[in-house]
Design a protein around this motif. Structure first.
Motif, PDB file in Angstrom:
ATOM      1  N   GLY A   1      -2.933  -1.645   3.765  1.00  0.00           N
ATOM      2  CA  GLY A   1      -4.308  -1.232   4.389  1.00  0.00           C
ATOM      3  C   GLY A   1      -4.192   0.040   4.627  1.00  0.00           C
ATOM      4  O   GLY A   1      -5.145   0.877   5.297  1.00  0.00           O
ATOM      5  N   THR A   2      -2.961   1.010   4.480  1.00  0.00           N
ATOM      6  CA  THR A   2      -2.723   2.262   5.113  1.00  0.00           C
ATOM      7  C   THR A   2      -2.666   3.440   3.936  1.00  0.00           C
ATOM      8  O   THR A   2      -2.728   4.463   4.455  1.00  0.00           O
ATOM      9  N   VAL A   3      -2.663   2.939   2.630  1.00  0.00           N
ATOM     10  CA  VAL A   3      -2.488   3.800   1.739  1.00  0.00           C
ATOM     11  C   VAL A   3      -3.652   4.829   1.561  1.00  0.00           C
ATOM     12  O   VAL A   3      -3.358   6.241   1.199  1.00  0.00           O
ATOM     13  N   ALA A   4      -4.780   4.590   1.728  1.00  0.00           N
ATOM     14  CA  ALA A   4      -5.858   5.714   1.825  1.00  0.00           C
ATOM     15  C   ALA A   4      -5.841   6.607   2.882  1.00  0.00           C
ATOM     16  O   ALA A   4      -5.580   7.952   2.668  1.00  0.00           O
ATOM     17  N   PHE A   5      -5.381   6.282   4.168  1.00  0.00           N
ATOM     18  CA  PHE A   5      -5.043   7.119   5.166  1.00  0.00           C
ATOM     19  C   PHE A   5      -3.525   7.945   4.750  1.00  0.00           C
ATOM     20  O   PHE A   5      -3.772   9.208   4.991  1.00  0.00           O
ATOM     21  N   ALA A   6      -2.695   7.450   4.071  1.00  0.00           N
ATOM     22  CA  ALA A   6      -1.572   8.095   3.857  1.00  0.00           C
ATOM     23  C   ALA A   6      -1.781   9.092   2.535  1.00  0.00           C
ATOM     24  O   ALA A   6      -1.389  10.277   2.563  1.00  0.00           O
ATOM     25  N   ALA A   7      -2.854   9.035   1.850  1.00  0.00           N
ATOM     26  CA  ALA A   7      -3.295   9.984   1.039  1.00  0.00           C
ATOM     27  C   ALA A   7      -3.874  11.305   1.672  1.00  0.00           C
ATOM     28  O   ALA A   7      -3.595  12.266   1.239  1.00  0.00           O
TER      29      ALA A   7
ATOM     30  N   PHE B   1      -9.985  19.198  -1.255  1.00  0.00           N
ATOM     31  CA  PHE B   1     -11.213  19.866  -1.017  1.00  0.00           C
ATOM     32  C   PHE B   1     -11.897  18.903   0.278  1.00  0.00           C
ATOM     33  O   PHE B   1     -13.126  18.647  -0.016  1.00  0.00           O
ATOM     34  N   ILE B   2     -11.051  18.561   1.156  1.00  0.00           N
ATOM     35  CA  ILE B   2     -11.844  17.822   2.200  1.00  0.00           C
ATOM     36  C   ILE B   2     -11.845  18.584   3.340  1.00  0.00           C
ATOM     37  O   ILE B   2     -12.487  18.117   4.528  1.00  0.00           O
ATOM     38  N   ASN B   3     -11.304  19.958   3.582  1.00  0.00           N
ATOM     39  CA  ASN B   3     -11.733  20.600   4.803  1.00  0.00           C
ATOM     40  C   ASN B   3     -13.025  20.522   4.946  1.00  0.00           C
ATOM     41  O   ASN B   3     -13.952  21.266   4.226  1.00  0.00           O
ATOM     42  N   GLY B   4     -13.323  20.488   6.219  1.00  0.00           N
ATOM     43  CA  GLY B   4     -14.804  20.654   6.726  1.00  0.00           C
ATOM     44  C   GLY B   4     -15.848  19.679   6.199  1.00  0.00           C
ATOM     45  O   GLY B   4     -17.171  19.717   6.436  1.00  0.00           O
ATOM     46  N   LYS B   5     -15.314  18.650   5.589  1.00  0.00           N
ATOM     47  CA  LYS B   5     -16.065  17.652   4.921  1.00  0.00           C
ATOM     48  C   LYS B   5     -16.134  16.406   5.692  1.00  0.00           C
ATOM     49  O   LYS B   5     -15.220  15.874   6.518  1.00  0.00           O
ATOM     50  N   ASN B   6     -17.267  15.587   5.573  1.00  0.00           N
ATOM     51  CA  ASN B   6     -17.113  14.208   6.214  1.00  0.00           C
ATOM     52  C   ASN B   6     -16.453  13.292   5.354  1.00  0.00           C
ATOM     53  O   ASN B   6     -16.884  12.923   4.166  1.00  0.00           O
ATOM     54  N   VAL B   7     -15.279  12.727   5.901  1.00  0.00           N
ATOM     55  CA  VAL B   7     -14.385  12.014   5.190  1.00  0.00           C
ATOM     56  C   VAL B   7     -14.444  10.474   5.721  1.00  0.00           C
ATOM     57  O   VAL B   7     -14.059  10.499   6.878  1.00  0.00           O
ATOM     58  N   MET B   8     -14.639   9.457   4.943  1.00  0.00           N
ATOM     59  CA  MET B   8     -14.542   8.149   5.613  1.00  0.00           C
ATOM     60  C   MET B   8     -13.084   7.696   4.660  1.00  0.00           C
ATOM     61  O   MET B   8     -12.952   7.655   3.614  1.00  0.00           O
ATOM     62  N   VAL B   9     -12.228   7.199   5.564  1.00  0.00           N
ATOM     63  CA  VAL B   9     -11.109   6.294   5.163  1.00  0.00           C
ATOM     64  C   VAL B   9     -11.105   4.714   5.657  1.00  0.00           C
ATOM     65  O   VAL B   9     -11.312   4.337   6.641  1.00  0.00           O
ATOM     66  N   ILE B  10     -10.993   3.935   4.727  1.00  0.00           N
ATOM     67  CA  ILE B  10     -11.167   2.444   4.932  1.00  0.00           C
ATOM     68  C   ILE B  10      -9.648   2.087   5.038  1.00  0.00           C
ATOM     69  O   ILE B  10      -8.862   2.144   4.151  1.00  0.00           O
ATOM     70  N   LEU B  11      -9.557   1.386   6.316  1.00  0.00           N
ATOM     71  CA  LEU B  11      -8.303   0.720   6.630  1.00  0.00           C
ATOM     72  C   LEU B  11      -8.380  -0.844   6.549  1.00  0.00           C
ATOM     73  O   LEU B  11      -9.383  -1.401   7.134  1.00  0.00           O
ATOM     74  N   SER B  12      -7.607  -1.410   5.898  1.00  0.00           N
ATOM     75  CA  SER B  12      -7.927  -3.052   5.700  1.00  0.00           C
ATOM     76  C   SER B  12      -6.469  -3.662   5.735  1.00  0.00           C
ATOM     77  O   SER B  12      -5.568  -3.227   5.406  1.00  0.00           O
ATOM     78  N   GLU B  13      -6.775  -4.786   6.356  1.00  0.00           N
ATOM     79  CA  GLU B  13      -5.756  -5.852   6.349  1.00  0.00           C
ATOM     80  C   GLU B  13      -4.686  -5.434   7.769  1.00  0.00           C
ATOM     81  O   GLU B  13      -4.091  -4.397   7.665  1.00  0.00           O
TER      82      GLU B  13
END
Length: 201
Positions: free
Chosen positions: A150-156, A164-176
């Motif tokens: 469940g943490t791999v998206a956050f790890a990325a 190119f995510i600086n200043g962007k609206n970023v959603m990270v899904i944590l699962s399980e």
């Protein structure tokens, strides 16, 4: 699968594949709609990718609801990168995968999630098992128990795998949250949790 097929035939049970079933994928799409309720049309969404059902549903929901400009990334462990290899080879492939993120190590990529991924996902990025362990520890220190898968998206995000995510609206899904205390004791900076030891006197 032999046991599953026998249960279907002998006990009249219904088999729903964990990531190859259209109804399961449609159910996962509800999470995509929840994201749009919180942040209409985010710039980036990062989702773990194992069999691909969760990512396929989320990506389809966002893209088909007006989020054409949202960049959606799937994240896999480096040592269990069936979908990453599938994207390279332009067809679903299998591999002997083993990772600390065991929920993201299917023996093969599902063809339906693969097709939806090709259509709606920007790219697949990879993280190491050490990066996954660090993410689990980070969450535990913050009071959240999240299993490795469940943490791999956050790890990325932590390790700058998504551009190119600086200043962007970023959603990270944590699962399980399927992780026990003895598993937690094997993670970096073990001081954040100590497994009780029973002494015989």
């Amino acid at each position: 699968m032999d046991v599953v097929n026998r249960s279907v035939q002998e006990d009249s049970m219904t088999f729903q594949h964990s990531y190859y079933d259209p109804d399961i994928i449609a159910g996962h799409a509800s999470l995509g709609f929840e994201i749009l309720e919180v942040v209409p049309y985010p710039d980036v969404v990062a989702v773990c990718y194992g069999g691909g059902g969760l990512l396929a549903g989320v990506a389809a929901a966002i893209k088909l609801s007006g989020g054409e400009n949202t960049k959606i990334y799937g994240v896999e462990p480096e040592v269990a990168c069936t979908v990453y290899k599938s994207f390279i080879e332009k067809k679903p492939v299998g591999m002997d995968a083993k990772s600390i993120a065991s929920g993201l190590a299917p023996p093969f990529a599902g063809s339906l999630p693969y097709e939806l991924g090709q259509k709606y996902v920007e790219n697949i990025v990879l993280v190491t098992d050490e990066e996954i362990k660090s993410a689990v520890s980070t969450f535990y220190k913050a009071g959240l128990v999240v299993e490795p898968s469940g943490t791999v998206a956050f790890a990325a995000i932590m390790n700058n795998k998504i551009p190119f995510i600086n200043g962007k609206n970023v959603m990270v899904i944590l699962s399980e949250g399927n992780i026990g205390i003895y598993e937690l004791s094997n993670f970096p900076e073990k001081s954040f949790y100590t497994v009780p030891v029973k002494h015989r006197g």
